[in-house]
Design an enzyme around this catalytic site. Structure first.
Site, PDB file in Angstrom:
ATOM      1  N   GLY A   1       0.767  -1.240   0.000  1.00 38.22           N
ATOM      2  CA  GLY A   1       0.000   0.000   0.000  1.00 38.22           C
ATOM      3  C   GLY A   1       0.798   1.290   0.000  1.00 38.22           C
TER       4      GLY A   1
ATOM      5  N   ASP B   1      -5.720   2.189  10.080  1.00 32.89           N
ATOM      6  CA  ASP B   1      -7.153   1.946  10.254  1.00 32.89           C
ATOM      7  C   ASP B   1      -7.360   1.508  11.712  1.00 32.89           C
ATOM      8  OD1 ASP B   1      -9.804   1.163   9.865  1.00 32.89           O
ATOM      9  OD2 ASP B   1      -9.376  -0.367   8.401  1.00 32.89           O
TER      10      ASP B   1
ATOM     11  N   LEU C   1     -11.519   3.466   1.249  1.00 34.36           N
ATOM     12  CA  LEU C   1     -10.812   4.352   0.322  1.00 34.36           C
ATOM     13  C   LEU C   1      -9.974   3.535  -0.660  1.00 34.36           C
ATOM     14  CD1 LEU C   1      -9.633   7.000   2.935  1.00 34.36           C
ATOM     15  CD2 LEU C   1     -11.664   7.086   1.498  1.00 34.36           C
TER      16      LEU C   1
ATOM     17  N   ARG D   1      -4.513   0.414  -7.211  1.00 39.15           N
ATOM     18  CA  ARG D   1      -3.343   0.979  -6.519  1.00 39.15           C
ATOM     19  C   ARG D   1      -2.654   2.049  -7.351  1.00 39.15           C
ATOM     20  NH1 ARG D   1      -2.107  -2.168  -2.018  1.00 39.15           N
ATOM     21  NH2 ARG D   1      -2.368  -4.412  -2.199  1.00 39.15           N
TER      22      ARG D   1
END
Ligand code: IMP
Ligand code: MG
Length: 188
Positions: free
Chosen positions: A56, A114, A164, A176
């Site tokens: 990520g 998160d 998101l 991505r």
């Protein structure tokens, strides 16, 4: 359908879902510049190691490093805890890299924090290698979802507790490569 339509415009479709633009590339770049300046101020007397948490963080990591104009090392660690749209709660690490972290200042670079499960597991994992310090730098922080006590030292954006996509973040492996951050459309 994904990839049949180009990735332009405010609304895009990825697999079965629609997403709206949430943060533009310009907004993202401005925040990265601000955070990089803060990092340079705080680490001017050190040679820190920036550890990008894959996959990520790859886009954020690259843009952040280009703005950080002081001596540093970089490394990567792969962590996975998400399946589709849900955090599984279990975090796995792959390849810690070959950097010697003992006595070093580490900055973990995340796309998004998160629940904080990944971060907690990372601290436990890296703590065994006796670094001097571990701080966290994240592009996005879902403050409402956060369940840990560890400080999030550098945050580009505090965001809504919604799913998101883009700028490194994926939905089931896709999206991505988007240069903006998108948010899941409510009415579907
Ligand atoms: P945490 O362990 O719950 O803090 O989740 C951390 C990881 O979950 C992040 O590094 C992302 O890979 C993934 N994640 C969390 N929220 C989202 C999201 O809204 N979209 C895509 N991936 C997410
Ligand atoms: Mg991730």
């Amino acid at each position: 359908m994904y990839f049949r339509k180009p990735f332009f415009g405010r609304v895009i479709t990825v697999r079965d879902r629609q997403f709206d633009v949430y943060l533009s590339h310009v907004e993202i770049s401005n925040e990265i510049e601000r955070v990089a300046r803060n990092l340079m101020h705080d680490y001017k007397d050190s040679t820190p190691i920036f550890l990008g948490i894959l996959h990520g963080s790859f886009m954020f990591f690259s843009d952040l490093m280009k703005e950080y104009r002081l001596e540093c090392e970089v490394g990567f660690l792969k962590a996975s805890s998400y399946l589709g749209m849900e955090s599984t709660g279990k975090v796995k690490f792959h390849e810690a890299g070959e950097l010697n972290l003992e006595g070093r200042d580490i900055i973990l670079v995340e796309d998004i924090v998160d629940t904080g499960n990944t971060l907690k597991a990372l601290h436990e994992h890296l703590g065994h290698q006796n670094p001097k310090s571990i701080r966290t730098c994240t592009l996005l922080f879902k403050k409402e979802a956060y369940k840990q006590n560890l400080p999030i030292d550098y945050v580009c954006f505090e965001v809504d507790n919604k799913f998101l996509l883009g700028y490194g973040l994926d939905y089931d492996g896709l999206g991505r490569n988007l240069p903006e951050v998108y948010i899941l459309k409510e009415e579907q």
